[in-house]
Design a protein around this motif. Structure first.
Motif, PDB file in Angstrom:
ATOM      1  N   ASP A  63     -39.534 -29.513  -9.500  1.00  0.00           N
ATOM      2  CA  ASP A  63     -39.175 -30.243 -10.881  1.00  0.00           C
ATOM      3  C   ASP A  63     -37.743 -29.834 -11.179  1.00  0.00           C
ATOM      4  N   LEU A  64     -36.920 -30.668 -12.200  1.00  0.00           N
ATOM      5  CA  LEU A  64     -36.419 -30.023 -12.401  1.00  0.00           C
ATOM      6  C   LEU A  64     -36.056 -31.058 -13.699  1.00  0.00           C
ATOM      7  N   LEU A  65     -34.943 -29.606 -14.304  1.00  0.00           N
ATOM      8  CA  LEU A  65     -35.130 -30.288 -16.094  1.00  0.00           C
ATOM      9  C   LEU A  65     -33.379 -29.841 -16.067  1.00  0.00           C
ATOM     10  N   PRO A  90     -36.493 -24.876 -12.140  1.00  0.00           N
ATOM     11  CA  PRO A  90     -35.265 -25.070 -12.195  1.00  0.00           C
ATOM     12  C   PRO A  90     -34.565 -25.491 -13.170  1.00  0.00           C
ATOM     13  N   THR A  91     -33.142 -25.859 -13.292  1.00  0.00           N
ATOM     14  CA  THR A  91     -32.507 -25.758 -15.105  1.00  0.00           C
ATOM     15  C   THR A  91     -30.740 -26.088 -14.394  1.00  0.00           C
ATOM     16  N   HIS A 105     -27.870 -20.599 -20.678  1.00  0.00           N
ATOM     17  CA  HIS A 105     -29.469 -20.638 -20.243  1.00  0.00           C
ATOM     18  C   HIS A 105     -29.840 -21.702 -19.501  1.00  0.00           C
ATOM     19  N   CYS A 106     -29.311 -22.072 -18.824  1.00  0.00           N
ATOM     20  CA  CYS A 106     -30.009 -23.054 -17.700  1.00  0.00           C
ATOM     21  C   CYS A 106     -28.865 -22.679 -16.420  1.00  0.00           C
ATOM     22  N   ASP A 107     -29.644 -22.341 -15.260  1.00  0.00           N
ATOM     23  CA  ASP A 107     -29.350 -22.474 -14.103  1.00  0.00           C
ATOM     24  C   ASP A 107     -27.567 -22.442 -13.728  1.00  0.00           C
ATOM     25  N   THR A 108     -27.447 -23.797 -14.109  1.00  0.00           N
ATOM     26  CA  THR A 108     -26.490 -24.268 -13.025  1.00  0.00           C
ATOM     27  C   THR A 108     -26.395 -25.025 -14.951  1.00  0.00           C
TER      28      THR A 108
END
Length: 166
Positions: A63-65, A90-91, A105-108
């Protein structure tokens, strides 16, 4: 910050969960609604912190947040991102600066200003960013997006959804 285009994780995700709390909830709903219209499985959980926490519990790394928060960030949104990161979900964030907790804190993430001209933040730039994300997502999967949009248009034209003076 990695420079992978946002449509890559959106296209790869089984489900896209968009979190925005308080004033950002309208942005989360808009993005999620737009993704669904393009054929993506997406939702923007609303309600109490328990609703958000319970939704996160059933997310997987497939999933993706997407988290939307600005400035210092609302605790519930940042906690959701940190929880997702700990579980290798993944964020992606939409925020207003490179030093915000969402950016940290997010990946991108994507930066969209919320310049305050009165007692409220202006969400003009985040709305434009969401529109750009939706257009890019549609172009990245144009056949699928056009199929879903065509079907929606046909349903709308044949339904009594729209007001008529007749």
């Amino acid at each position: 910050m990695p420079t992978s285009p946002i449509w890559n994780p959106i296209n790869a995700a089984r489900t896209v969960v968009v979190i925005g709390i308080d004033f950002a909830a309208s942005l989360a709903n808009s993005l999620s609604y737009g993704l669904v219209r393009l054929g993506y499985s997406s939702e923007a959980p609303v309600g109490s912190s328990g609703v958000v926490q319970n939704r996160l519990k059933i997310m997987t790394r497939e999933d993706l947040l997407i988290a939307i928060s600005f400035g210092r960030g609302l605790r519930e949104t940042i906690d959701a991102v940190k929880n997702a990161s700990r579980r290798n979900i993944p964020t992606f964030g939409i925020t207003n600066g490179d030093a915000t907790p969402i950016a940290k804190h997010c990946d991108t993430y994507l930066v969209a200003t919320i310049a305050r001209t009165s007692f409220l933040d202006s969400y003009v730039a985040p709305v434009a960013a969401i529109n750009a994300i939706l257009v890019a997502s549609a172009h990245s999967q144009s056949e699928r997006a056009l199929s879903y949009l065509r079907e929606s248009e046909e349903q709308y034209a044949a339904s009594s959804r729209w007001y008529s003076d007749a």
